[in-house]
Structure formats: structure tokens, C-alpha cells
Scaffold this motif. Structure first.
Motif, mmCIF file in Angstrom:
data_model
loop_
_atom_site.group_PDB
_atom_site.id
_atom_site.type_symbol
_atom_site.label_atom_id
_atom_site.label_comp_id
_atom_site.label_asym_id
_atom_site.label_seq_id
_atom_site.Cartn_x
_atom_site.Cartn_y
_atom_site.Cartn_z
ATOM 1 N N PHE A 1 49.903 43.050 55.041
ATOM 2 C CA PHE A 1 49.522 42.194 53.875
ATOM 3 C C PHE A 1 47.818 42.188 54.044
ATOM 4 O O PHE A 1 47.275 42.445 54.758
ATOM 5 C CB PHE A 1 50.074 40.820 53.618
ATOM 6 C CG PHE A 1 49.255 39.813 54.628
ATOM 7 C CD1 PHE A 1 48.332 39.027 53.982
ATOM 8 C CD2 PHE A 1 49.470 39.649 56.010
ATOM 9 C CE1 PHE A 1 47.640 38.065 54.777
ATOM 10 C CE2 PHE A 1 48.740 38.816 56.761
ATOM 11 C CZ PHE A 1 47.918 38.023 56.053
ATOM 12 N N ALA A 2 47.360 41.749 52.674
ATOM 13 C CA ALA A 2 45.795 41.688 52.544
ATOM 14 C C ALA A 2 45.900 40.455 51.626
ATOM 15 O O ALA A 2 46.405 40.500 50.470
ATOM 16 C CB ALA A 2 45.132 42.966 52.091
ATOM 17 N N TYR A 3 45.062 39.617 51.805
ATOM 18 C CA TYR A 3 44.516 38.671 50.893
ATOM 19 C C TYR A 3 43.119 38.856 50.658
ATOM 20 O O TYR A 3 42.276 38.693 51.495
ATOM 21 C CB TYR A 3 44.819 37.123 51.352
ATOM 22 C CG TYR A 3 44.283 36.020 50.695
ATOM 23 C CD1 TYR A 3 44.779 35.743 49.392
ATOM 24 C CD2 TYR A 3 42.997 35.476 51.080
ATOM 25 C CE1 TYR A 3 44.180 34.762 48.700
ATOM 26 C CE2 TYR A 3 42.573 34.313 50.365
ATOM 27 C CZ TYR A 3 43.053 34.004 49.117
ATOM 28 O OH TYR A 3 42.478 33.118 48.362
ATOM 29 N N LEU A 4 42.622 38.916 49.394
ATOM 30 C CA LEU A 4 41.363 39.364 48.985
ATOM 31 C C LEU A 4 40.973 38.497 48.040
ATOM 32 O O LEU A 4 41.422 38.276 46.789
ATOM 33 C CB LEU A 4 41.140 40.699 48.512
ATOM 34 C CG LEU A 4 39.761 41.153 48.076
ATOM 35 C CD1 LEU A 4 38.902 41.320 49.452
ATOM 36 C CD2 LEU A 4 39.720 42.356 47.295
ATOM 37 N N ALA A 5 40.079 37.573 48.263
ATOM 38 C CA ALA A 5 39.421 36.569 47.202
ATOM 39 C C ALA A 5 38.051 37.069 46.779
ATOM 40 O O ALA A 5 37.025 37.254 47.764
ATOM 41 C CB ALA A 5 39.236 35.040 47.897
ATOM 42 N N LEU A 6 37.851 37.353 45.592
ATOM 43 C CA LEU A 6 36.669 37.706 44.939
ATOM 44 C C LEU A 6 35.786 36.425 44.761
ATOM 45 O O LEU A 6 35.953 35.626 44.642
ATOM 46 C CB LEU A 6 36.876 38.512 43.539
ATOM 47 C CG LEU A 6 37.895 39.710 43.641
ATOM 48 C CD1 LEU A 6 38.200 39.974 42.432
ATOM 49 C CD2 LEU A 6 37.325 40.655 44.540
ATOM 50 N N PRO A 7 34.447 37.085 45.215
ATOM 51 C CA PRO A 7 33.434 36.266 44.949
ATOM 52 C C PRO A 7 33.219 35.479 43.550
ATOM 53 O O PRO A 7 33.236 36.387 42.626
ATOM 54 C CB PRO A 7 32.175 36.846 45.455
ATOM 55 C CG PRO A 7 32.488 38.332 45.013
ATOM 56 C CD PRO A 7 33.866 38.507 45.358
ATOM 57 N N LEU B 1 58.112 36.017 46.667
ATOM 58 C CA LEU B 1 56.617 36.623 47.126
ATOM 59 C C LEU B 1 55.520 35.923 46.241
ATOM 60 O O LEU B 1 54.517 35.865 46.770
ATOM 61 C CB LEU B 1 56.548 38.125 47.248
ATOM 62 C CG LEU B 1 57.488 38.739 47.979
ATOM 63 C CD1 LEU B 1 57.552 40.465 47.826
ATOM 64 C CD2 LEU B 1 57.037 38.432 49.663
ATOM 65 N N ARG B 2 55.707 36.016 45.146
ATOM 66 C CA ARG B 2 54.861 35.346 44.169
ATOM 67 C C ARG B 2 54.549 33.609 44.693
ATOM 68 O O ARG B 2 53.057 33.411 44.494
ATOM 69 C CB ARG B 2 55.066 35.231 42.692
ATOM 70 C CG ARG B 2 54.171 35.297 41.911
ATOM 71 C CD ARG B 2 54.525 35.534 40.319
ATOM 72 N NE ARG B 2 53.389 35.745 39.392
ATOM 73 C CZ ARG B 2 53.496 35.685 38.039
ATOM 74 N NH1 ARG B 2 54.781 35.930 37.537
ATOM 75 N NH2 ARG B 2 52.603 35.784 37.056
ATOM 76 N N ILE B 3 55.516 33.006 44.957
ATOM 77 C CA ILE B 3 55.131 31.644 45.268
ATOM 78 C C ILE B 3 54.526 31.568 46.776
ATOM 79 O O ILE B 3 53.420 30.896 46.891
ATOM 80 C CB ILE B 3 56.727 30.820 45.382
ATOM 81 C CG1 ILE B 3 57.097 30.887 43.903
ATOM 82 C CG2 ILE B 3 56.418 29.489 45.913
ATOM 83 C CD1 ILE B 3 58.776 30.203 44.190
ATOM 84 N N ILE B 4 54.891 32.404 47.635
ATOM 85 C CA ILE B 4 54.098 32.635 48.938
ATOM 86 C C ILE B 4 52.687 32.961 48.727
ATOM 87 O O ILE B 4 51.768 32.640 49.427
ATOM 88 C CB ILE B 4 54.804 33.638 49.559
ATOM 89 C CG1 ILE B 4 56.207 33.050 50.077
ATOM 90 C CG2 ILE B 4 53.930 34.175 50.744
ATOM 91 C CD1 ILE B 4 57.123 34.307 50.902
ATOM 92 N N ALA B 5 52.393 34.045 47.502
ATOM 93 C CA ALA B 5 50.907 34.137 47.360
ATOM 94 C C ALA B 5 50.223 33.236 47.109
ATOM 95 O O ALA B 5 49.049 32.773 47.482
ATOM 96 C CB ALA B 5 51.006 35.489 46.645
ATOM 97 N N MET B 6 50.706 32.273 45.959
ATOM 98 C CA MET B 6 50.242 31.317 45.525
ATOM 99 C C MET B 6 49.903 30.290 46.546
ATOM 100 O O MET B 6 48.607 29.441 46.587
ATOM 101 C CB MET B 6 50.695 30.836 44.246
ATOM 102 C CG MET B 6 50.676 31.764 43.000
ATOM 103 S SD MET B 6 51.464 31.067 41.481
ATOM 104 C CE MET B 6 53.028 30.726 41.737
#
Length: 330
Positions: free
Chosen positions: A127-133, A243-248
Motif C-alpha cells: 500500500f501507499a498513503y500519499l498526502a499532497l502538500p 477499504l474506503r473506511i480503512i483509508a479514511m
């Protein structure tokens, strides 16, 4: 113990029927089903002699194609229901463990493990979690189990600026699949090269969940694989909403862990690895760093080599350059 088989009862008033469908007052068969007499009624030689023809007819029915097909369907149906219940229970346990571990996590490494564990429980390899600036020239924040050499390369080249997956995550809020030949449209040769380059690191297709929070932040959680495996596709189909709940949930807890100074180009270094690399950036030798930290030069070399490997570079000098560049972008 009597069991029900077939369509038509040979004796509607069979007082020896002891099935669940028998009338309690008369003991007679109330369903028009073939019944086998209880062992008490056919156990003696006399009863065997008297009921032989009926018993032979009923037993022969058990060998009929209809009965075998009907039994197979019942067993198959029961098996499917059992597996569905088992999968639901496993999903519940995996999700509960994820929530507990993430809630207790205090750093990026713990958050990464919690997400990696729930992904593995759902047959999702990485997996990858990417938060944009928020700022135009800011650096994105990344937590992932992708190959460190790829994530470092991705952030150093600032691929998020023209990644088709990121572009779609910014413009849309619905989850989507992607890969070469399907998903977001590739508009330029550089975008195609990005996909091909990612494929060389084992990232060929995936499922991305865009996140647009109430504070204006935009992030994306992606589950990826090296090819379109059946198990991967089935897991996405079955668990898309979960998966959507996990992501949030992950996004809500990730903010407090993304400010760590131990992150270099999206790679989390251990406190010792960072210390050794910091002192190396000041021109200190392994012997000098060992004296400063109270460890042997060999241990210093061990930590610096680990940092170098995590960053995907060949020399300590290259690792130091990456550290300096990462600090300049903060």
C-alpha cells in the motif's frame, strides 16, 4: 435417526417415521417426502423380512442421480454459507486489530505496520498513503510499503506533479482501478514512462481511494500489485467499501505522524540511522561518530549501511546528499 430423502413418501401414514416433519400425535409423515424407517422398526430379522421390499426400494432411491445431485447442492450451499460467515468474521477481526493498533500508534513506523497487517489480511500485497502538500512548492508526505528505492526516486523526481493516478485522485472522489491499458488516461510520454518505471519495481496495477477532507487536504490510499491477480481482484470486489473506511480512518490518524524528522525522501529511518547519517553530513568519520555516540565504529557502519540501503543508494555520500536535499524541502 430418520432423515428425509426424495419427493414422495411410500407410506403417508408410516407410523415408524420419526423425522422432524412427523406429526407428533399420529407419528405419520405430514410431508410428501421419502422416509427411511428408524432402526428400531427394521433392526430385527422379522422386520427385515416384512419390510424388505420397501426398504430395498427406498435404499435404491439413495443411489439415484436426483438424490445425489440434490445432496451435492445442499452440501455446496452449506459450504458457501460457512465460508462467507468465516470470511466476515476474519474481516471483522482484521479491521478491529487495525483500528486498535493505529489508535495506539505514536509514529509513522507503527502506522505503517498497522496498515500493512490489514492489507495482508485482505490479500493485498502493498500500500501507499500519499498526502499532497497545501502549498504549491511543498513536499508530499508518504507512508508506504512500496520498495524504498522506488518511493525515494518518486519523491526526488516529484512525480506526483504529473502522475495520472494522483491527477485523478485530485479531480474525483470515487475509488478507481488503474494500470497500463486501463484506468486514468495517459496523456503524455512522460506519464507512460512513469507507469513503465513503476512496473520495473513491481507496481503494475492497483486500486486507489481518493480522500478529500473537510480542511481542504487531499490524499490517496493505494493498494497495488505486480499483476492483475485473481486474489487481488476478488479482494477489491469483496472489500471495496471496507477499504474506503480503512483509508479514511488512516488519513484521520496520519497527520500526527507525518511531521517526523526521521523521514528522508519518504523513507523512515531509525533514530540511530539518522544520527549516524547526520554526523556523516558534518564530515565525521565512523571512528569519530562512534566516540560521540558511545558505540563502536563497526556499529556506526552497520547503521549507515542500513540507511543507505533504505534510501536505495550505493554510497554513504549519496545518502548524505539525499538527507540534505530532504531537509531543504521541508
Amino acid at each position: 435417526m430418520t432423515q428425509d430423502f426424495g419427493r414422495v413418501c411410500a407410506d403417508k401414514q408410516d407410523t415408524n417415521c420419526r423425522g422432524a416433519h412427523a406429526d407428533e400425535s399420529s407419528g405419520a409423515c405430514q410431508w410428501k417426502y421419502q422416509c427411511i424407517r428408524t432402526p428400531a422398526s427394521i433392526g430385527s430379522e422379522t422386520n427385515l423380512a416384512e419390510n424388505g421390499p420397501d426398504l430395498t426400494k427406498r435404499l435404491s432411491f439413495l443411489l439415484s442421480p436426483y438424490w445425489r445431485r440434490n445432496l451435492r447442492q445442499q452440501v455446496s450451499s452449506a459450504g458457501v454459507q460457512h465460508r462467507e460467515v468465516a470470511r466476515s468474521f476474519d474481516m471483522y477481526r482484521a479491521f478491529q486489530a487495525f483500528v486498535d493498533r493505529l489508535s495506539e500508534s505514536t509514529d509513522r513506523e507503527a502506522a505503517q505496520r498497522s496498515m500493512a497487517d490489514v492489507a495482508a489480511a485482505l490479500n493485498l500485497s502493498c500500500f501507499a498513503y500519499l498526502a499532497l502538500p497545501h502549498e504549491p512548492n511543498g513536499a508530499p508526505k508518504l507512508i508506504s510499503t512500496y520498495p524504498p528505492s522506488w518511493t525515494a526516486h518518486y519523491l526526488r523526481r516529484r512525480y506526483e506533479g504529473f502522475d495520472p493516478v494522483v491527477r485523478q485522485a485530485i479531480r474525483h472522489t470515487q475509488p478507481f482501478r488503474w494500470g497500463l491499458g486501463f484506468g486514468p488516461r495517459i496523456r503524455s510520454e512522460s506519464e507512460r514512462e512513469l507507469f513503465e518505471e513503476a512496473a520495473r519495481f513491481g507496481i503494475r496495477c492497483g486500486f486507489t481511494i481518493p480522500i478529500h477532507d473537510n480542511k481542504g487536504g487531499i490524499a490517496a490510499v493505494t493498494f497495488a500489485t505486480d499483476e492483475r491477480r485473481i486474489a487481488f481482484e476478488r479482494s477489491i470486489d469483496e472489500h471495496a467499501q471496507v477499504l474506503r473506511i480503512i483509508a479514511m480512518f488512516f488519513h484521520a490518524h496520519a497527520g500526527r505522524m507525518l511531521g517526523s524528522d526521521r523521514v528522508v525522501d519518504g523513507v523512515l529511518l531509525s533514530p540511530r540511522e539518522l544520527e549516524c547519517l547526520e554526523w556523516s553530513s558534518r564530515g565525521k568519520s565512523a571512528w569519530e561518530i562512534g566516540n560521540i555516540l558511545g558505540i563502536s565504529p563497526r556499529t556506526v557502519g552497520y547503521h549507515r549501511d542500513n540507511a543507505r540501503a533504505k534510501l536505495g543508494v550505493r554510497t554513504i555520500h549519496q545518502a548524505v546528499v539525499r538527507l540534505i536535499e530532504s531537509k531543504s524541502r521541508r
